[in-house]
Motif scaffolding. Structure first.
Motif, PDB file in Angstrom:
ATOM      1  N   PRO A   1     -16.516   5.384  35.832  1.00 40.75           N
ATOM      2  CA  PRO A   1     -16.493   6.222  36.849  1.00 40.75           C
ATOM      3  C   PRO A   1     -16.916   7.736  36.185  1.00 40.75           C
ATOM      4  O   PRO A   1     -17.937   8.418  37.061  1.00 40.75           O
ATOM      5  N   GLU A   2     -16.712   8.325  35.269  1.00 36.59           N
ATOM      6  CA  GLU A   2     -16.908   9.438  34.663  1.00 36.59           C
ATOM      7  C   GLU A   2     -18.273   9.542  34.168  1.00 36.59           C
ATOM      8  O   GLU A   2     -19.366  10.666  34.517  1.00 36.59           O
ATOM      9  N   ILE A   3     -18.904   8.524  33.475  1.00 26.47           N
ATOM     10  CA  ILE A   3     -20.216   8.408  32.977  1.00 26.47           C
ATOM     11  C   ILE A   3     -21.328   8.457  33.954  1.00 26.47           C
ATOM     12  O   ILE A   3     -22.334   8.650  33.802  1.00 26.47           O
ATOM     13  N   ALA A   4     -20.690   7.501  35.061  1.00 26.09           N
ATOM     14  CA  ALA A   4     -21.721   7.421  36.215  1.00 26.09           C
ATOM     15  C   ALA A   4     -22.119   8.862  37.034  1.00 26.09           C
ATOM     16  O   ALA A   4     -23.064   8.725  37.875  1.00 26.09           O
ATOM     17  N   THR A   5     -21.349   9.708  36.521  1.00 30.86           N
ATOM     18  CA  THR A   5     -21.501  11.008  37.202  1.00 30.86           C
ATOM     19  C   THR A   5     -22.757  11.875  36.284  1.00 30.86           C
ATOM     20  O   THR A   5     -23.415  12.821  36.663  1.00 30.86           O
ATOM     21  N   VAL A   6     -22.935  11.230  35.149  1.00 27.67           N
ATOM     22  CA  VAL A   6     -24.196  11.774  34.127  1.00 27.67           C
ATOM     23  C   VAL A   6     -25.445  11.083  34.594  1.00 27.67           C
ATOM     24  O   VAL A   6     -26.458  11.666  34.432  1.00 27.67           O
ATOM     25  N   SER A   7     -25.352   9.740  34.551  1.00 27.96           N
ATOM     26  CA  SER A   7     -26.820   9.045  34.626  1.00 27.96           C
ATOM     27  C   SER A   7     -26.500   7.680  35.574  1.00 27.96           C
ATOM     28  O   SER A   7     -25.317   7.299  35.721  1.00 27.96           O
ATOM     29  N   THR A   8     -27.498   7.042  35.617  1.00 31.80           N
ATOM     30  CA  THR A   8     -27.533   5.593  35.950  1.00 31.80           C
ATOM     31  C   THR A   8     -26.800   4.654  34.885  1.00 31.80           C
ATOM     32  O   THR A   8     -27.027   4.910  33.903  1.00 31.80           O
ATOM     33  N   VAL A   9     -25.809   3.902  35.236  1.00 29.24           N
ATOM     34  CA  VAL A   9     -24.880   3.009  34.596  1.00 29.24           C
ATOM     35  C   VAL A   9     -25.101   1.597  34.713  1.00 29.24           C
ATOM     36  O   VAL A   9     -24.997   1.171  35.895  1.00 29.24           O
ATOM     37  N   PHE A  10     -25.484   0.789  33.823  1.00 28.91           N
ATOM     38  CA  PHE A  10     -25.799  -0.636  33.790  1.00 28.91           C
ATOM     39  C   PHE A  10     -24.482  -1.371  33.065  1.00 28.91           C
ATOM     40  O   PHE A  10     -24.609  -1.171  31.770  1.00 28.91           O
ATOM     41  N   ALA A  11     -23.763  -2.307  33.649  1.00 31.79           N
ATOM     42  CA  ALA A  11     -23.079  -3.022  32.673  1.00 31.79           C
ATOM     43  C   ALA A  11     -23.047  -4.279  33.400  1.00 31.79           C
ATOM     44  O   ALA A  11     -23.652  -4.850  34.411  1.00 31.79           O
TER      45      ALA A  11
ATOM     46  N   VAL B   1     -14.863   8.637  24.007  1.00 31.16           N
ATOM     47  CA  VAL B   1     -16.232   7.760  24.347  1.00 31.16           C
ATOM     48  C   VAL B   1     -16.930   8.433  25.218  1.00 31.16           C
ATOM     49  O   VAL B   1     -18.127   8.729  25.236  1.00 31.16           O
ATOM     50  N   ILE B   2     -16.440   9.019  26.416  1.00 27.11           N
ATOM     51  CA  ILE B   2     -17.172   9.734  27.546  1.00 27.11           C
ATOM     52  C   ILE B   2     -17.519  11.045  26.858  1.00 27.11           C
ATOM     53  O   ILE B   2     -18.732  11.167  27.382  1.00 27.11           O
ATOM     54  N   ASP B   3     -16.967  11.652  26.146  1.00 30.24           N
ATOM     55  CA  ASP B   3     -17.462  13.026  25.657  1.00 30.24           C
ATOM     56  C   ASP B   3     -18.696  12.660  24.445  1.00 30.24           C
ATOM     57  O   ASP B   3     -19.537  13.373  24.593  1.00 30.24           O
ATOM     58  N   ALA B   4     -18.391  11.519  24.043  1.00 32.58           N
ATOM     59  CA  ALA B   4     -19.587  10.993  22.895  1.00 32.58           C
ATOM     60  C   ALA B   4     -20.722  10.689  23.794  1.00 32.58           C
ATOM     61  O   ALA B   4     -22.177  11.189  23.514  1.00 32.58           O
ATOM     62  N   ILE B   5     -20.867   9.841  24.714  1.00 29.10           N
ATOM     63  CA  ILE B   5     -21.787   9.555  25.673  1.00 29.10           C
ATOM     64  C   ILE B   5     -22.419  10.723  26.344  1.00 29.10           C
ATOM     65  O   ILE B   5     -23.704  11.067  26.251  1.00 29.10           O
ATOM     66  N   LYS B   6     -21.569  11.767  26.775  1.00 18.14           N
ATOM     67  CA  LYS B   6     -22.354  12.794  27.360  1.00 18.14           C
ATOM     68  C   LYS B   6     -22.974  13.833  26.408  1.00 18.14           C
ATOM     69  O   LYS B   6     -24.123  14.258  26.780  1.00 18.14           O
TER      70      LYS B   6
END
Length: 250
Positions: A45-55, A237-242
């Motif tokens: 949910p959090e990384i989806a605020t940054v970009s498109t996310v595909f799982a 993990v969220i912080d690293a991705i951001k």
């Protein structure tokens, strides 16, 4: 956030996937061995605020079709590329590979360097991890051998990716050098009493070796985590991705 996967039809069969957010580069989450997309629920949910996310679920996992051919690394990479094209996502991508998924991210980046903007190696497998099998006890080795015999009775299980890790590692060694892109290596630092100390030490060495893939690298120890930082320390993990996304876009 409840994950309600959709289905896509590829040339190799039907795959479950989940698509959310908007922006670029798209973030592609690559599960560990036999891991379902629900394993990403604490960060998605959090990384989806940054970009498109595909799982997605690879063949043989959850509601995706059972595999009809050997699931070696190149087959998995090509299946993923086709899936991303089908849902309309254009490269380059930020790949996030957990455990065995890290080998596929490694292979993808070497095979298609122009399609990868960065890689997060999340408690990722390293090609040298195969050598750690020598430290297994005799009992564990016997159990593994017995399980492999049972798997051979089922054609679908015989095609499972876990039987082709050696082949995947061989494919990585045959590919070009890893591209000079941002990489973040997240390592769970919590001691596991079940795992022999020598194995933990060697595996940490292998984690640090991943940093040598690119001159643009960062190591992030997840101090309170074992093999699943995305569940135990999702903020790490969220912080690293951001941070990696920010680096890519600037």
């Amino acid at each position: 956030m409840k994950m309600v996967p959709s289905k896509l039809s590829s040339s190799r069969g039907s795959l479950q996937y989940h698509l959310s957010g908007s922006g670029s580069p798209p973030i592609v989450l690559i599960n560990g061995g036999s891991g379902p997309i629900e394993g990403w629920m604490r960060i998605l949910p959090e990384i989806a605020t940054v970009s498109t996310v595909f799982a997605y679920n690879r063949f043989g996992v959850a509601g995706s079709d059972k595999p009809s051919e050997a699931q070696d690394g190149l087959t998995i990479v090509e299946t993923l590329r086709e899936a991303l094209s089908i849902v309309g996502l254009q490269p380059p991508y930020l790949l996030v590979g957990h455990s065995l998924g890290g080998l596929y991210a490694n292979l993808y980046a070497r095979s298609y360097p122009d399609e990868v903007a960065g890689v997060i190696f999340l408690e990722s497998s390293h090609p040298k991890d195969l050598s750690l099998e020598q430290y297994q006890g005799k009992f564990v080795k016997k159990i593994n051998k017995l399980l492999s015999i049972f798997d051979s009775w089922s054609p679908h299980k015989a095609f499972s990716e876990v039987h082709f890790v050696d082949k995947t590692v061989e494919q990585i060694s045959e590919r070009n050098l890893f591209p000079q892109i941002p990489i973040y290596v997240i390592t769970g630092m919590k001691e596991n009493r079940i795992v022999p100390e020598i194995v933990q030490k060697k595996r940490l060495e292998h984690q640090l070796e991943l940093l040598s893939l690119s001159t643009n690298h960062k190591h992030i120890p997840a101090q309170q985590s074992g093999h699943f930082p995305q569940l135990t320390e999702p903020s790490v993990v969220i912080d690293a991705i951001k941070a990696c996304m920010n680096e890519i876009n600037h």
